[in-house]
Design a protein around this motif. Structure first.
Motif, PDB file in Angstrom:
ATOM      1  N   ALA A 181      -7.685 -11.822  -1.897  1.00 49.68           N
ATOM      2  CA  ALA A 181      -7.535 -11.033  -3.117  1.00 49.68           C
ATOM      3  C   ALA A 181      -8.264  -9.692  -2.993  1.00 49.68           C
ATOM      4  O   ALA A 181      -7.761  -8.653  -3.434  1.00 49.68           O
ATOM      5  CB  ALA A 181      -8.058 -11.816  -4.316  1.00 49.68           C
ATOM      6  N   ASP A 182      -9.445  -9.694  -2.378  1.00 46.45           N
ATOM      7  CA  ASP A 182     -10.180  -8.445  -2.155  1.00 46.45           C
ATOM      8  C   ASP A 182      -9.416  -7.528  -1.202  1.00 46.45           C
ATOM      9  O   ASP A 182      -9.371  -6.305  -1.402  1.00 46.45           O
ATOM     10  CB  ASP A 182     -11.561  -8.744  -1.571  1.00 46.45           C
ATOM     11  CG  ASP A 182     -12.484  -9.431  -2.568  1.00 46.45           C
ATOM     12  OD1 ASP A 182     -12.209  -9.388  -3.780  1.00 46.45           O
ATOM     13  OD2 ASP A 182     -13.491 -10.021  -2.114  1.00 46.45           O
ATOM     14  N   LEU A 183      -8.836  -8.105  -0.155  1.00 45.10           N
ATOM     15  CA  LEU A 183      -8.056  -7.319   0.800  1.00 45.10           C
ATOM     16  C   LEU A 183      -6.872  -6.640   0.108  1.00 45.10           C
ATOM     17  O   LEU A 183      -6.594  -5.455   0.344  1.00 45.10           O
ATOM     18  CB  LEU A 183      -7.568  -8.236   1.916  1.00 45.10           C
ATOM     19  CG  LEU A 183      -6.671  -7.599   2.980  1.00 45.10           C
ATOM     20  CD1 LEU A 183      -7.488  -6.715   3.907  1.00 45.10           C
ATOM     21  CD2 LEU A 183      -5.955  -8.685   3.791  1.00 45.10           C
ATOM     22  N   LEU A 184      -6.182  -7.382  -0.754  1.00 43.03           N
ATOM     23  CA  LEU A 184      -5.046  -6.804  -1.473  1.00 43.03           C
ATOM     24  C   LEU A 184      -5.504  -5.670  -2.392  1.00 43.03           C
ATOM     25  O   LEU A 184      -4.843  -4.632  -2.490  1.00 43.03           O
ATOM     26  CB  LEU A 184      -4.332  -7.892  -2.271  1.00 43.03           C
ATOM     27  CG  LEU A 184      -3.615  -8.957  -1.432  1.00 43.03           C
ATOM     28  CD1 LEU A 184      -3.114 -10.087  -2.315  1.00 43.03           C
ATOM     29  CD2 LEU A 184      -2.450  -8.341  -0.658  1.00 43.03           C
ATOM     30  N   ALA A 185      -6.634  -5.863  -3.052  1.00 44.10           N
ATOM     31  CA  ALA A 185      -7.148  -4.811  -3.937  1.00 44.10           C
ATOM     32  C   ALA A 185      -7.464  -3.548  -3.150  1.00 44.10           C
ATOM     33  O   ALA A 185      -7.238  -2.424  -3.632  1.00 44.10           O
ATOM     34  CB  ALA A 185      -8.384  -5.311  -4.676  1.00 44.10           C
ATOM     35  N   GLN A 186      -7.976  -3.697  -1.933  1.00 46.34           N
ATOM     36  CA  GLN A 186      -8.269  -2.532  -1.103  1.00 46.34           C
ATOM     37  C   GLN A 186      -7.004  -1.771  -0.738  1.00 46.34           C
ATOM     38  O   GLN A 186      -7.047  -0.565  -0.474  1.00 46.34           O
ATOM     39  CB  GLN A 186      -8.993  -2.980   0.167  1.00 46.34           C
ATOM     40  CG  GLN A 186     -10.398  -3.504  -0.077  1.00 46.34           C
ATOM     41  CD  GLN A 186     -10.954  -4.277   1.111  1.00 46.34           C
ATOM     42  OE1 GLN A 186     -10.362  -4.275   2.204  1.00 46.34           O
ATOM     43  NE2 GLN A 186     -12.076  -4.945   0.916  1.00 46.34           N
ATOM     44  N   ALA A 187      -5.860  -2.477  -0.750  1.00 49.95           N
ATOM     45  CA  ALA A 187      -4.572  -1.842  -0.466  1.00 49.95           C
ATOM     46  C   ALA A 187      -3.896  -1.353  -1.744  1.00 49.95           C
ATOM     47  O   ALA A 187      -2.733  -0.945  -1.706  1.00 49.95           O
ATOM     48  CB  ALA A 187      -3.660  -2.817   0.273  1.00 49.95           C
ATOM     49  N   GLY A 188      -4.613  -1.414  -2.875  1.00 50.34           N
ATOM     50  CA  GLY A 188      -4.068  -0.932  -4.138  1.00 50.34           C
ATOM     51  C   GLY A 188      -3.287  -1.965  -4.913  1.00 50.34           C
ATOM     52  O   GLY A 188      -2.662  -1.643  -5.932  1.00 50.34           O
ATOM     53  N   LEU A 189      -3.334  -3.229  -4.487  1.00 50.34           N
ATOM     54  CA  LEU A 189      -2.624  -4.305  -5.184  1.00 50.34           C
ATOM     55  C   LEU A 189      -3.661  -5.104  -5.972  1.00 50.34           C
ATOM     56  O   LEU A 189      -4.271  -6.053  -5.460  1.00 50.34           O
ATOM     57  CB  LEU A 189      -1.873  -5.191  -4.190  1.00 50.34           C
ATOM     58  CG  LEU A 189      -0.601  -4.567  -3.598  1.00 50.34           C
ATOM     59  CD1 LEU A 189      -0.943  -3.651  -2.423  1.00 50.34           C
ATOM     60  CD2 LEU A 189       0.378  -5.628  -3.133  1.00 50.34           C
ATOM     61  N   ASN A 190      -3.870  -4.703  -7.203  1.00 52.30           N
ATOM     62  CA  ASN A 190      -4.928  -5.282  -8.036  1.00 52.30           C
ATOM     63  C   ASN A 190      -4.466  -6.462  -8.866  1.00 52.30           C
ATOM     64  O   ASN A 190      -5.284  -7.044  -9.595  1.00 52.30           O
ATOM     65  CB  ASN A 190      -5.487  -4.208  -8.975  1.00 52.30           C
ATOM     66  CG  ASN A 190      -6.106  -3.053  -8.223  1.00 52.30           C
ATOM     67  OD1 ASN A 190      -6.972  -3.243  -7.378  1.00 52.30           O
ATOM     68  ND2 ASN A 190      -5.638  -1.843  -8.510  1.00 52.30           N
ATOM     69  N   HIS A 191      -3.199  -6.832  -8.760  1.00 56.29           N
ATOM     70  CA  HIS A 191      -2.643  -7.879  -9.616  1.00 56.29           C
ATOM     71  C   HIS A 191      -1.978  -8.921  -8.726  1.00 56.29           C
ATOM     72  O   HIS A 191      -0.863  -8.725  -8.229  1.00 56.29           O
ATOM     73  CB  HIS A 191      -1.657  -7.271 -10.619  1.00 56.29           C
ATOM     74  CG  HIS A 191      -2.284  -6.184 -11.444  1.00 56.29           C
ATOM     75  ND1 HIS A 191      -2.952  -6.443 -12.612  1.00 56.29           N
ATOM     76  CD2 HIS A 191      -2.383  -4.841 -11.229  1.00 56.29           C
ATOM     77  CE1 HIS A 191      -3.435  -5.310 -13.111  1.00 56.29           C
ATOM     78  NE2 HIS A 191      -3.100  -4.328 -12.294  1.00 56.29           N
ATOM     79  N   ALA A 192      -2.688 -10.027  -8.516  1.00 54.89           N
ATOM     80  CA  ALA A 192      -2.220 -11.015  -7.544  1.00 54.89           C
ATOM     81  C   ALA A 192      -2.840 -12.370  -7.822  1.00 54.89           C
ATOM     82  O   ALA A 192      -3.905 -12.481  -8.431  1.00 54.89           O
ATOM     83  CB  ALA A 192      -2.569 -10.569  -6.123  1.00 54.89           C
ATOM     84  N   LEU A 193      -2.155 -13.398  -7.345  1.00 49.33           N
ATOM     85  CA  LEU A 193      -2.663 -14.772  -7.357  1.00 49.33           C
ATOM     86  C   LEU A 193      -2.623 -15.271  -5.918  1.00 49.33           C
ATOM     87  O   LEU A 193      -1.570 -15.253  -5.276  1.00 49.33           O
ATOM     88  CB  LEU A 193      -1.796 -15.667  -8.246  1.00 49.33           C
ATOM     89  CG  LEU A 193      -2.144 -17.164  -8.236  1.00 49.33           C
ATOM     90  CD1 LEU A 193      -3.516 -17.402  -8.870  1.00 49.33           C
ATOM     91  CD2 LEU A 193      -1.074 -17.978  -8.973  1.00 49.33           C
ATOM     92  N   VAL A 194      -3.772 -15.721  -5.424  1.00 49.53           N
ATOM     93  CA  VAL A 194      -3.891 -16.188  -4.043  1.00 49.53           C
ATOM     94  C   VAL A 194      -4.336 -17.648  -4.061  1.00 49.53           C
ATOM     95  O   VAL A 194      -5.233 -18.026  -4.825  1.00 49.53           O
ATOM     96  CB  VAL A 194      -4.912 -15.347  -3.257  1.00 49.53           C
ATOM     97  CG1 VAL A 194      -5.038 -15.863  -1.827  1.00 49.53           C
ATOM     98  CG2 VAL A 194      -4.519 -13.873  -3.264  1.00 49.53           C
ATOM     99  N   GLU A 195      -3.710 -18.452  -3.220  1.00 45.28           N
ATOM    100  CA  GLU A 195      -4.082 -19.872  -3.108  1.00 45.28           C
ATOM    101  C   GLU A 195      -4.230 -20.231  -1.639  1.00 45.28           C
ATOM    102  O   GLU A 195      -3.360 -19.902  -0.815  1.00 45.28           O
ATOM    103  CB  GLU A 195      -3.022 -20.749  -3.770  1.00 45.28           C
ATOM    104  CG  GLU A 195      -3.315 -22.241  -3.691  1.00 45.28           C
ATOM    105  CD  GLU A 195      -2.457 -22.935  -2.642  1.00 45.28           C
ATOM    106  OE1 GLU A 195      -2.960 -23.890  -2.021  1.00 45.28           O
ATOM    107  OE2 GLU A 195      -1.312 -22.505  -2.432  1.00 45.28           O
ATOM    108  N   VAL A 196      -5.342 -20.850  -1.287  1.00 47.43           N
ATOM    109  CA  VAL A 196      -5.592 -21.318   0.080  1.00 47.43           C
ATOM    110  C   VAL A 196      -5.970 -22.791   0.004  1.00 47.43           C
ATOM    111  O   VAL A 196      -7.038 -23.148  -0.500  1.00 47.43           O
ATOM    112  CB  VAL A 196      -6.712 -20.518   0.770  1.00 47.43           C
ATOM    113  CG1 VAL A 196      -6.956 -21.064   2.176  1.00 47.43           C
ATOM    114  CG2 VAL A 196      -6.367 -19.033   0.838  1.00 47.43           C
TER     115      VAL A 196
END
Length: 318
Positions: A181-196
């Protein structure tokens, strides 16, 4: 009747980049012996999905090389096999995960302990398989080599006191969901759901203005009212005796006999993951007291299928 749990406050800063017209992409892959999934709102000008997938997979592969107790060449296993007195430099992921694990170990009085690698190995919960369960003597030896108090950290270096084996599987997946989620935010994608591997991290909102909704998992066969959580700047982790494998109780060295399931909602996935394990190994009464004392948003299900919601979680219900 479905119950809804929502964050007590919403910071407008966490809505940056919200686009009601953004398409939602679904990406997935494998890591840490399990699956990862990401649903993300793709704003205009975002990198191509194939590039995002490659970045996510590379980030997770790097974490696995640092944290895996299945990979004999990982940084973790190199420390585990190091000679007594050896100082090992901590990579950022290993430093973060170990710090989170030790914070929960201290706060839970050892109910969660990242140093029980000898015990999980004895129970064939790692790469080494044994023909029989460990006997009392083997458990005593493994317990004697364990103990979070034996961890020696100094300015980013970790000292091997001799025979200490770390097992960070109880915190790594929650940290991994946060890291993606942090990686996506660094790419400008602040709206996401991540599941591992079942541990989730939600950021921002869906394009329709709803949060990322996630249903709390329940043991099969129980008629519990559904509980749905709005994962807005929150992470969630569940540990359960019904999920396969075993959660080892550091106090006994044996598979835990506490609650059937423990779910924790927290700002950080690694801490949610570790706290869920800590609550699972305690008796239901002790786990309830621990969750209340530390202000954890937690749901516990005891061996009879009875559900308990902590005061912090109850306060989130609409």
């Amino acid at each position: 009747m479905r119950r809804i749990a929502v964050p007590p406050t919403i910071d407008p800063a966490n809505l940056a980049g919200f686009d009601p017209h953004a398409p939602v992409a679904s990406l997935s892959g494998r890591t840490m012996g399990t699956q990862w999934h990401a649903r993300l709102a793709i704003p205009a000008g975002a990198p191509p999905q194939a590039q995002l997938h490659a970045r996510i997979q590379a980030r997770l592969d790097g974490m696995e090389r640092a944290l895996s107790h299945w990979d004999g060449q990982s940084l973790l296993m190199r420390f585990n096999h190091a000679r007594p007195g050896t100082w090992c430099r901590l990579a950022p992921d290993l430093a973060t995960v170990l710090a989170q694990a030790l914070s929960v170990a201290r706060a839970s009085a050892g109910a969660f302990d990242p140093t029980i690698g000898r015990l999980t190995d004895a129970w064939s919960l790692g790469p080494n398989r044994h023909a029989f369960p460990p006997d009392a003597a083997a458990l005593a030896r493994a317990r004697a080599a364990s103990g979070w108090q034996r961890v020696i950290l100094q300015q980013g270096w970790l000292r091997q006191p001799g025979g200490l084996w770390l097992d960070l599987s109880g915190v790594a997946k929650g940290h991994a969901a946060d890291a993606v989620a942090d990686l996506l935010a660094q790419a400008g994608l602040n709206h996401a759901l991540v599941e591992v591997g079942g541990e989730c991290a939600g950021r921002g909102l869906r394009p329709d203005g709803d949060p990322w909704w996630v249903d709390v998992e329940s043991p099969p066969g129980l008629a519990l009212p559904p509980l749905r959580v709005a994962l807005h700047q929150l992470s969630m982790a569940t540990s359960g005796r019904y999920l396969g494998g075993h959660t080892i109780d550091p106090a006994t060295g044996e598979p835990c006999a506490g609650s059937l399931a423990a779910t924790v909602i927290h700002a950080r996935g690694g801490l949610a993951d570790a706290w869920a394990s800590a609550l699972l190994v305690r008796s239901p009464a002790d786990a309830q007291a621990m969750a209340a004392h530390h202000g954890l948003a937690a749901r516990l299900i005891d061996e009879n299928g009875a559900e308990w919601l902590s005061p912090a979680l109850t306060a989130m219900l609409e």
